[in-house]
Design a protein around this motif. Structure first.
Motif, PDB file in Angstrom:
ATOM      1  N   LEU A   5       0.860  -1.177   0.000  1.00 49.49           N
ATOM      2  CA  LEU A   5       0.000   0.000   0.000  1.00 49.49           C
ATOM      3  C   LEU A   5       0.899   1.230   0.000  1.00 49.49           C
ATOM      4  N   ILE A   6       0.662   2.119  -0.967  1.00 48.53           N
ATOM      5  CA  ILE A   6       1.449   3.333  -1.125  1.00 48.53           C
ATOM      6  C   ILE A   6       0.558   4.518  -0.781  1.00 48.53           C
ATOM      7  N   GLY A   7       0.936   5.296   0.215  1.00 48.99           N
ATOM      8  CA  GLY A   7       0.122   6.426   0.648  1.00 48.99           C
ATOM      9  C   GLY A   7       0.493   7.719  -0.049  1.00 48.99           C
ATOM     10  N   TYR A   8      -0.498   8.614  -0.136  1.00 51.15           N
ATOM     11  CA  TYR A   8      -0.267   9.960  -0.661  1.00 51.15           C
ATOM     12  C   TYR A   8      -1.024  10.941   0.221  1.00 51.15           C
ATOM     13  N   ALA A   9      -0.292  11.887   0.794  1.00 53.09           N
ATOM     14  CA  ALA A   9      -0.883  12.913   1.648  1.00 53.09           C
ATOM     15  C   ALA A   9      -0.546  14.278   1.070  1.00 53.09           C
ATOM     16  N   ALA A  24      -3.475   8.333   9.535  1.00 49.71           N
ATOM     17  CA  ALA A  24      -4.486   7.462   8.917  1.00 49.71           C
ATOM     18  C   ALA A  24      -3.852   6.517   7.896  1.00 49.71           C
ATOM     19  N   LEU A  25      -2.911   7.022   7.112  1.00 42.45           N
ATOM     20  CA  LEU A  25      -2.244   6.193   6.101  1.00 42.45           C
ATOM     21  C   LEU A  25      -1.400   5.104   6.756  1.00 42.45           C
ATOM     22  N   GLY A  29      -1.827   0.777   6.909  1.00 38.73           N
ATOM     23  CA  GLY A  29      -0.789  -0.180   6.539  1.00 38.73           C
ATOM     24  C   GLY A  29       0.124   0.261   5.408  1.00 38.73           C
ATOM     25  N   CYS A  30       0.131   1.550   5.086  1.00 37.23           N
ATOM     26  CA  CYS A  30       1.005   2.032   4.009  1.00 37.23           C
ATOM     27  C   CYS A  30       2.467   1.849   4.395  1.00 37.23           C
ATOM     28  N   VAL A  63      -5.332   7.153  -0.161  1.00 36.55           N
ATOM     29  CA  VAL A  63      -5.477   8.551   0.242  1.00 36.55           C
ATOM     30  C   VAL A  63      -6.580   8.619   1.292  1.00 36.55           C
ATOM     31  N   THR A  64      -6.576   9.691   2.082  1.00 40.58           N
ATOM     32  CA  THR A  64      -7.621   9.815   3.089  1.00 40.58           C
ATOM     33  C   THR A  64      -8.923  10.306   2.473  1.00 40.58           C
TER      34      THR A  64
END
Length: 105
Positions: A5-9, A24-25, A29-30, A63-64
């Motif tokens: 899982l790749i997060g973006y904020a 949250a990311l 599990g990011c 993303v959130t």
């Protein structure tokens, strides 16, 4: 889904904090998180571009909120097509969107 899982904020101004999104990311599990402080109105979002280039088939972008990812419906549609073409899922935490499952949730 078996990939990472790749997060973006993203926040719109340098005065805003990414903390809530990052928490949250991480909780989702990011394993890698791209972050930037740029207005969504600008097309110049280098961290988004790096992430879209980095992500591979079987992985998912997290993303959130959907508005953190795209500037407009057309922008979101283009990003969605790119992810689909690469075989990459999309998870939007606050809206309960998850394209990695048959039911989308």
């Amino acid at each position: 889904m078996t990939g990472q899982l790749i997060g973006y904020a993203r926040v719109s101004t340098t005065g805003q904090k990414l903390d809530v999104q990052l928490d949250a990311l991480k909780a989702k599990g990011c394993t890698k998180i791209y972050q930037e402080k740029r207005s969504g109105k600008t097309a110049d979002r280098p961290e988004l571009e790096k992430m879209l280039d980095y992500v591979r088939e079987g992985e998912a972008i997290v993303v959130t909120k959907l508005d953190r990812l795209g500037r407009s419906v057309a922008d979101l549609a283009n990003i969605s097509k790119l992810l689909d073409d690469k075989g990459v899922g999309l998870i939007v935490i606050d809206q309960g969107i998850d394209t990695t499952t048959p039911h989308g949730a």
